[in-house]
Design a protein around this motif. Sequence first.
Motif, PDB file in Angstrom:
ATOM      1  N   ARG A  14       0.809  -1.221   0.000  1.00 50.52           N
ATOM      2  CA  ARG A  14       0.000   0.000   0.000  1.00 50.52           C
ATOM      3  C   ARG A  14       0.844   1.273   0.000  1.00 50.52           C
ATOM      4  N   PRO A  26     -11.820  -3.996  -0.532  1.00 53.04           N
ATOM      5  CA  PRO A  26     -12.219  -5.002   0.480  1.00 53.04           C
ATOM      6  C   PRO A  26     -13.219  -6.003  -0.082  1.00 53.04           C
ATOM      7  N   SER A  62     -17.127  -2.681   3.288  1.00 55.52           N
ATOM      8  CA  SER A  62     -16.946  -2.971   4.713  1.00 55.52           C
ATOM      9  C   SER A  62     -15.845  -2.091   5.291  1.00 55.52           C
ATOM     10  N   GLY A  63     -15.937  -1.883   6.598  1.00 50.50           N
ATOM     11  CA  GLY A  63     -14.887  -1.150   7.288  1.00 50.50           C
ATOM     12  C   GLY A  63     -15.091   0.344   7.249  1.00 50.50           C
ATOM     13  N   ASP A  64     -14.483   1.033   8.201  1.00 48.94           N
ATOM     14  CA  ASP A  64     -14.568   2.494   8.241  1.00 48.94           C
ATOM     15  C   ASP A  64     -13.188   3.112   8.421  1.00 48.94           C
ATOM     16  N   ASP A  65     -12.167   2.422   7.867  1.00 46.14           N
ATOM     17  CA  ASP A  65     -10.791   2.897   7.952  1.00 46.14           C
ATOM     18  C   ASP A  65     -10.658   4.162   7.107  1.00 46.14           C
ATOM     19  N   GLN A  66     -10.453   5.291   7.749  1.00 40.44           N
ATOM     20  CA  GLN A  66     -10.402   6.554   7.036  1.00 40.44           C
ATOM     21  C   GLN A  66      -9.220   6.618   6.072  1.00 40.44           C
ATOM     22  N   ASN A  67      -8.087   6.028   6.483  1.00 42.45           N
ATOM     23  CA  ASN A  67      -6.932   6.013   5.584  1.00 42.45           C
ATOM     24  C   ASN A  67      -7.221   5.191   4.341  1.00 42.45           C
ATOM     25  N   GLY A  68      -7.906   4.045   4.526  1.00 45.95           N
ATOM     26  CA  GLY A  68      -8.273   3.217   3.384  1.00 45.95           C
ATOM     27  C   GLY A  68      -9.226   3.928   2.449  1.00 45.95           C
ATOM     28  N   ASP A 108      -9.472   7.173   2.100  1.00 47.74           N
ATOM     29  CA  ASP A 108      -8.710   8.231   1.442  1.00 47.74           C
ATOM     30  C   ASP A 108      -7.880   7.673   0.293  1.00 47.74           C
ATOM     31  N   GLN A 109      -7.300   6.482   0.508  1.00 47.95           N
ATOM     32  CA  GLN A 109      -6.550   5.850  -0.575  1.00 47.95           C
ATOM     33  C   GLN A 109      -7.472   5.463  -1.725  1.00 47.95           C
TER      34      GLN A 109
END
Length: 604
Positions: free
Chosen positions: A202, A245, A268-274, A276-277
């Motif tokens: 990543r 994902p 799925s997920g709430d990873d802000q960095n993900g 943003d990517q």
Amino acid sequence: MRRPALVVALGVVVLLGAGCGIPAASDVRVDGKGGAATEAGMVNGPGNEPPTRTASGSVNEAFVRNFLSAAAGEPDRAYERVKAYIAPEHKSRLQDKKGSEVALNVVRLREAVYTLNSDSTTTVKITVQQIGVLRANGTLAPPVATETEYEFGIRSAAFNGGVNDERAGLYILDPPNVLLLSDVALRRYYQDESIYFWSSDRTRLVPDQRYRPLAVPDERRVNEVVKWLVGGPSEWLRPGVVGLPDRTELINNATGGNGRWEINLDMSGDDQNGIDQLITQIAWSLGDLPGELELRIRNNSLPVQDLSERRDSVELYPNAESPQRFGLYEGAIHPLDFGSELSGAVPLAPEANRNIVSADLAVAKGQRILAAMVVKGSSDGRHRLAVGASAAPISALNRSTSEYSSMSRPVWLRTVDARPGRGLVVADGQLYRFDESARMYQVPLNLPADVTAVAAALDGQRVALIAGGRLYVAAVNPDGGGVSVGPPRPLATSLTSLTAVDWGSEDQLVVAGSFGQPAIYEISVDGALETPLRTDLGAKVTHLTAYPTNRTIRVPSGAYMYEANGVAYRSSPFERIEPDSVRDIAPLPTGVRPSNPSAPFFLY
């Protein structure tokens, strides 16, 4: 099948892709070979849709070319377009498929034999090279079919008083049971473009080539690109990248207009960095499309993003530099200067700059220079790898513990961070990875022949290989402190006996081989699109290097250099690299002839 006494042989028409420098037509010769016919006969001219069945009138050659383009366009209508060419009594021979099952067998046409039969039909036998399978998701997968020939018939669509009515056109009889698409039609009716996936660690985006039908309206482009991203990367690229994902889905269709695009994903997920990517990934995958993007995750809106600003803020190749040309002269690296195009100083100290056979220098994060060089060994015909990494000038070199009878030009796998440099080199037919200490580790590939050349893409996640005179591509995965290479994908090309390869752009390779005589071609990363660059070399290419054009450094395309028969050349403009282009050479005594420069390369 030819029928004795009742058959009139109309000759052979050779069908090749555009741009091969071969005449577009030739005289018909009985029982003989004709010249080439490229795109001539696609009588409707450039456009988004392939020609209709009647567009070629009663001209057999044009009709066959148009038939081999009929499947081009949106997949859900491919069978409908092809069946329009098939005689009503033979339509059932082609079984329809729907949705994602629609696949086009892309072929490179070699030649076609037209035989007139006693019943006024014509038997057509085409010889092809299988290139790949164009799937509904825009990927060109490796070929499944193994046929090198297809045979079918042609008849007039109507007769009026015993005279063929040309306006009625022709029909296909006994059609192939697969959808065929010529490489010429692929180039004409599709836009090849890159979408991007994050590398396995990543840290950077990696291009993945796709084909979008030109018939798809521009307002649907965003929707198509997002569907491609949701569907994941191409098969061969998967070992080096990560997809979205699991179970990510597009909610309804992407919509927009007037410079505003809305995308709603079930992810799925709430990873802000993900997230943003993902926005960066979408922005670059949309090419140069301007406007604003409103991304929603399960109907929840995120802040609106300006696509151009996002691309400007996250470079694809942050360590890329404007290229400088260097070459070898008497075993030492020297700058190559051509008029207003000047190169900088050699980033090696004099004590490290000697006994060199080939080299690759790269700029790393923090303006460190990575130097990998094949140098002369302890005895004639033996070679070692010498590696150095520091700010310029590099004075200390590490050397491999073993010597080899043959070594390719080494290449660095570029990174965007400060991790230690890693590269690849071929030694005695095997691929090795190496580190800054010149330690070499064999990389298993499971190829049927010895490897002779390797080249690394600017993203550092893809490589091209030559093994047994054939071309391959593979994904690279940084595996802890090492490097693993995914299963190599073979590419079908018109060239044979390949000798050298490098990356000319994100999705194009510059390849040296033979097409009757030594030649250099530009070939897409899936082998489908070919453009001859030089076909009059006169000698086998033993060394080739290119600067990969990209969106970070805007330079003219087609920058490559090569060596053949002990003489080095450059492109754009094409010319021999003479000793007077080599800088910092000590004056020679009167009457002493200067040596030829050799093994040129780019520093960037």
